[in-house]
Structures are given as C-alpha cells and as structure tokens.
Design a protein around this motif. Structure first.
Motif, PDB file in Angstrom:
ATOM      1  N   ALA A 100      -4.270 -13.191   5.818  1.00 59.20           N
ATOM      2  CA  ALA A 100      -5.504 -13.961   5.847  1.00 59.20           C
ATOM      3  C   ALA A 100      -6.043 -14.185   4.444  1.00 59.20           C
ATOM      4  O   ALA A 100      -6.801 -15.127   4.202  1.00 59.20           O
ATOM      5  N   ALA A 101      -5.659 -13.299   3.521  1.00 57.31           N
ATOM      6  CA  ALA A 101      -6.107 -13.421   2.133  1.00 57.31           C
ATOM      7  C   ALA A 101      -4.952 -13.079   1.207  1.00 57.31           C
ATOM      8  O   ALA A 101      -4.204 -12.127   1.460  1.00 57.31           O
ATOM      9  N   ILE A 102      -4.796 -13.866   0.157  1.00 60.42           N
ATOM     10  CA  ILE A 102      -3.784 -13.610  -0.865  1.00 60.42           C
ATOM     11  C   ILE A 102      -4.493 -13.543  -2.212  1.00 60.42           C
ATOM     12  O   ILE A 102      -5.230 -14.466  -2.582  1.00 60.42           O
ATOM     13  N   HIS A 103      -4.281 -12.450  -2.931  1.00 61.82           N
ATOM     14  CA  HIS A 103      -4.939 -12.247  -4.217  1.00 61.82           C
ATOM     15  C   HIS A 103      -3.876 -12.128  -5.310  1.00 61.82           C
ATOM     16  O   HIS A 103      -2.926 -11.336  -5.176  1.00 61.82           O
ATOM     17  N   LEU A 104      -4.016 -12.889  -6.378  1.00 61.48           N
ATOM     18  CA  LEU A 104      -3.120 -12.785  -7.527  1.00 61.48           C
ATOM     19  C   LEU A 104      -3.687 -11.761  -8.498  1.00 61.48           C
ATOM     20  O   LEU A 104      -4.863 -11.839  -8.880  1.00 61.48           O
ATOM     21  N   VAL A 105      -2.875 -10.785  -8.892  1.00 60.07           N
ATOM     22  CA  VAL A 105      -3.321  -9.710  -9.776  1.00 60.07           C
ATOM     23  C   VAL A 105      -2.303  -9.506 -10.900  1.00 60.07           C
ATOM     24  O   VAL A 105      -1.138  -9.894 -10.778  1.00 60.07           O
ATOM     25  N   GLU A 106      -2.743  -8.912 -11.997  1.00 59.79           N
ATOM     26  CA  GLU A 106      -1.847  -8.644 -13.118  1.00 59.79           C
ATOM     27  C   GLU A 106      -0.940  -7.458 -12.847  1.00 59.79           C
ATOM     28  O   GLU A 106       0.190  -7.401 -13.346  1.00 59.79           O
ATOM     29  N   ALA A 107      -1.422  -6.496 -12.074  1.00 59.14           N
ATOM     30  CA  ALA A 107      -0.625  -5.302 -11.758  1.00 59.14           C
ATOM     31  C   ALA A 107      -1.185  -4.669 -10.499  1.00 59.14           C
ATOM     32  O   ALA A 107      -2.366  -4.856 -10.162  1.00 59.14           O
ATOM     33  N   LEU A 108      -0.345  -3.914  -9.800  1.00 54.01           N
ATOM     34  CA  LEU A 108      -0.779  -3.175  -8.622  1.00 54.01           C
ATOM     35  C   LEU A 108      -1.231  -1.781  -9.029  1.00 54.01           C
ATOM     36  O   LEU A 108      -0.582  -1.134  -9.867  1.00 54.01           O
ATOM     37  N   PRO A 109      -2.324  -1.274  -8.465  1.00 46.63           N
ATOM     38  CA  PRO A 109      -2.681   0.127  -8.724  1.00 46.63           C
ATOM     39  C   PRO A 109      -1.605   1.028  -8.145  1.00 46.63           C
ATOM     40  O   PRO A 109      -1.000   0.705  -7.120  1.00 46.63           O
TER      41      PRO A 109
END
Length: 534
Positions: free
Chosen positions: A486-495
């Motif tokens: 339902a939501a897609i988030h672009l991030v620089e890195a995963l925690p």
C-alpha cells in the motif's frame, strides 16, 4: 517424513570440543599459518600456546565452570580469547562491540559473568557496568594494552579438556523487541556442528578464509573461527567490513573461501573496485543471515566465477541446520538440504504437530545434536521453543519434492491482509527483480479496515531513476492484488539489527509514522478471501 531425504555423505572427523580440534590441528601443523590481521601473523604453535597461556590465567582466577564475557572487535585477541575461555572450562559470552550501552548492560546483568575480557578502546564504555553486573575481574587487551600473542608461555599447556556435555557458549540473540535471550550451547553441540557443515561443504587443508563478519556472532564463529581451525586454514581477519579493504584483501591474501551475507554481496558488486578485483583464488562462497535474490546469485557467479552456497541456521542450532552442498547446482531461493544427523520438518502454524507434505508452507522445526540446551533463566521461552525433542524455529518454510528447503519468512512477520496470509519475503523477491532495486524490506502495518497493510522500503541502485509509481506497477504486474504494498518508500539505507539483518521493528515504527504524517486513507480492500486461508 514430509519430503524426500537426500542421500548425504558420512560425517567426517568429529572432535569432542573445538578446543580439542584446535589442539589437534596445532600438533599436526605447528608451523602452518593460523591467523592474519594486518601486519600481525600467527602460526598454529603460537596460537595454541597463546590460548593455553590465557586459559591458565583464567583458571587461576576461578573461571572454570563460570561465565566469561568477551567484548572485542575482530582481532587476533578475539580469536585467542574465544578459545582461551573455552579451554579454561568456562562458558564464553561473546558480546558485539556495536551494541549500545543499554544493550550491553542488559546482557551483562543477565549473564552475570565472573570476568570480562575487553578491548582497550571499549573499556570506558563498560566501566560503569562492571560493578553493577557484579563482574569481579577485568582483562583489558588490544592496542595500547596487552597483546595476547605476545605474552605467551612457550611451555604453557592446556588445562584438562572440557567435558563435551558441559556448557561452552552463551550467545545472545537479536532482542529487537524485549530482552535478548541467552542461548546455551554445549561443547559437543558446537564441535559436532563443525563436522556437520563439513560433510556438505568440505574444506581443504590450508584454505584461506576471509573474516569480515563479527567474531562475536554465531555465523562468524562457525564459518570463520572454527572452520579455519578445523582445516588447518588461515583466518584472514578484517577489523570491520569495509568494501574497498575486502576487495583488496581477496587479491593480496589469495582468499579461497569467502563467507558473506546479502549485504556484503550486494555492497561489493556496487563498489567501483569490484570489476577490477582478482577473484581467481576464490573457489567457494557462503551466505547466511537472510536469503539472496536470484538476480544477485547470478550476477555474483558470473562476475566472480565461484558459486554462492546458501545455508540456514539459528544461534539456537549451533548454528548450521542446512546448506547447499558443494558441487550441487544452485537452486535460487533454496538453503539446501539438512546437514547429517539432523531432521527438519515443516509443521502447521497453529498447533505445530501436523507434519505437512512437500510444497506446503509451515513452521520449520529441527531435531539434532547441535541444538541448544535452552535459554538462560527463561523457562517459559525455552518451553515454547523446545517441545518433545524438537526445536521450533519460528521460521516459515517448505520443502520441494527433492528435499531441498526454502525459507519463506518469519512466523512473526506473517501479515494477514484482508484475510489473506502474505509473506513479506515473497513481495521482497518481486521488488528485487526490478533493475533499479538494491535492497528491499516489507513490513505489515496495522489497519482498522483490512487488519493490516504492507509497507515497503526500497534502496534504489546508485544513479537509478526508480520512482514509486514504476515500482508499484512492477509489483502489480507480478503479485496478487492483496500482496501489492500500500506504501512504497525510497530510502538511502535500511536500518539493521546488531546481527546485520534489516530491522523490521524499526521499519514498522517508521511506516506507522509516515502513514500518520501523510494521513493516508485505507486503500480499496481486496476481493473476499476463500473460506479457508491458504
């Protein structure tokens, strides 16, 4: 049985303990190269003498039968300390230097060690905890303090070898929610697990094994520290994972065995030096921690010329339960077959008693001599994990018709979307297939209308033009409607957790915060599920 049991080679030489294993290797190959860390190098005779010297000191301090914690970065000291504690008849409590003060304090208070061996650079961090945890003795080692290979006694001898059934390791698991649990393993369990792994992935005398994984972790111990000592190999130690240094070390040290993880394989292939690295000495690669995408497996093999053999296990299982055997064709997504003397079954999620046939997904349970005794001072958790001689892993998996195991997800990560069971790993695999995706993690978020929705976090490839709309369309084209995030988030890195796995707990919290901030409305519900969940 719920799958065909593949024929396995016989169990190779098994030692009563890894201490006995190291002593045997040192007698057979005293001048063989044992440890390399930067400019420091140690042969097996000096290695064993250093271990014996430390063990004698620990016994004199009353460590036999007690717990000894080690807080050391990857180093020669970490290797000597690990074997030294075990040789003293003490139970080692390996601590990850990346843990926070809060996390260390919780573990030390639970473990109640008599003694702490700590690197000089970390002494100030733990100083306030020592008295609170009742630690009576502290040994400070490393640069600017004691070097354990320089204070050896040439005439030092090992104390009497520990009993196989006595406790050897107290390793603490992740602990992303609640208190971490201390896994109790015997000398026999960890020693036999070395041989079990060896049956599927035979080492070669003199193998040169790179070690960038933390030596405080079960994977670093099994596939680095103990593997090298078993085959009279050279453990080439890197203090930490730095892609440029890993690539330089492979060529400089003529590495033959390359244990890694998905983060390592993906990160190295994205590094500008990767294409220019001489990989000709590397004959085999191992991967654990989490599954590799099929695309990553293909790209790595094509570039390096050596296959990646994936395995599966837990801290609770010494740690290896299965591996893709040497010489076998790689089956993307599979973690291979059970190691000898080990039974693995897939059982229903609800009761854990109904054994499912091949092709059906359920919880993985295992039975073998490498399994833990239990969790320290946690009878309720021990009783939930160990039932009728089986260790219930909490992982969801299935067998194919040939008896090869596939890990599908964590039982606790199962997300029920509109009445349908959704395994985040399946959604992640689809995201991995998109050319602009380097990493992806999918989590469930509570939703008043659908029960839960899926949120995905995606790390795009450098220079890629990944857009949320394109990724959503890719998922829609390859997944049933209810599985599309339902939501897609672009991030620089995963925690990541201290075990270097994507931190789903942190990602869930972030997904909830993002949804609240955006005032998202629930998406259109899926078609009603069938009367019986699949």
């Amino acid at each position: 049985m719920n799958a065909v049991t593949p024929s396995l080679p016989p169990l190779p030489t098994t030692h009563p303990s890894v201490v006995a294993m190291l002593a045997h290797t040192a007698r057979q190959h005293p001048t063989g190269s044992a440890l390399v860390c930067g400019e420091r190098r140690l042969d097996y005779a000096a290695y064993l003498a250093s271990v014996a010297t430390l063990a004698g000191e620990l016994v004199a301090l009353g460590a036999h039968g007690q717990r000894v914690a080690t807080l050391l970065p990857n180093s020669i000291e970490a290797c000597i300390a690990a074997f030294g504690v075990l040789a003293a008849g003490a139970q080692q409590v390996p601590l990850n230097p990346l843990l926070t003060a809060r996390e260390l304090c919780a573990i030390l208070n639970d473990a109640e060690p008599l003694l702490l061996i700590v690197d000089a650079t970390l002494e100030a961090t733990v100083a306030p905890m020592i008295a609170a945890a009742g630690i009576r003795h502290t040994l400070v080692v490393g640069a600017g303090a004691r070097r354990l290979d320089r204070e050896l006694r040439a005439d030092a001898t090992l104390p009497p070898l520990p009993e196989p059934a006595s406790l050897a390791l107290l390793q603490y698991t992740g602990g992303t929610t609640g208190r971490p649990k201390g896994v109790e393993l015997t000398h026999q369990a960890i020693a036999i697990n070395v041989s079990q792994r060896e049956a599927l992935l035979p080492s070669r005398a003199g193998d040169r094994i790179i070690c960038m994984m933390p030596l405080s972790h079960a994977y670093g111990m099994a596939m680095g520290l103990f593997l090298a000592a078993y085959c009279a190999g050279t453990l080439v130690i890197l203090p930490r994972y730095q892609p440029a240094e890993v690539l330089a070390t492979v060529a400089r040290e003529h590495i033959t065995v390359f244990p890694g993880s998905p983060t390592v394989f993906v990160g190295l292939m994205a590094h500008p030096d990767f294409a220019h690295t001489d990989w000709s000495s590397v004959r085999i690669c191992y991967s654990g921690a989490s599954a590799l995408s099929a695309q990553t497996l293909r790209r790595w093999h094509a570039a390096v010329g050596a296959p990646v053999h994936e395995g599966y296990g837990l801290t609770e299982t010494g740690p290896v339960l299965s591996f893709v055997p040497a010489g076998a064709a790689i089956r993307p997504g599979s973690v291979g077959v059970p190691v000898p003397l080990t039974r693995i079954e897939i059982v229903d999620i609800e009761t854990g008693t109904c054994v499912l046939p091949s092709g059906e997904r359920g919880e993985i349970r295992a039975h073998g001599p490498q399994c833990m005794v239990g969790y320290r001072q946690r009878p309720t958790e021990t009783g939930a994990a160990l039932r009728d001689g089986w260790l219930y892993t909490g992982d969801i998996g299935e067998f194919d018709a040939d008896g090869w195991l596939y890990i599908r997800d964590r039982k606790k990560d199962l997300v029920i979307v509109g009445g349908y069971n959704v395994y985040p790993r399946e959604v992640e695999e689809v995201l991995f297939q998109h050319p602009d995706v380097v990493e992806a993690s999918v989590v469930g978020v509570d939703d008043d209308y659908r029960g839960a929705t899926l949120a995905s976090f995606v790390v795009p490839r450098d220079g890629a033009r990944a857009v949320i709309e394109a990724l959503a369309a890719h998922c829609a084209a390859n997944l049933a409607r209810y599985k599309v995030p339902a939501a897609i988030h672009l991030v620089e890195a995963l925690p990541r957790t201290s075990a270097n796995k994507p931190d789903r707990h942190a990602l869930r919290a972030r997904a909830v915060a993002l949804a609240q901030a955006a005032h998202q409305r629930p998406p259109t519900p899926p078609d009603p599920p069938s009367a019986r969940r699949r």
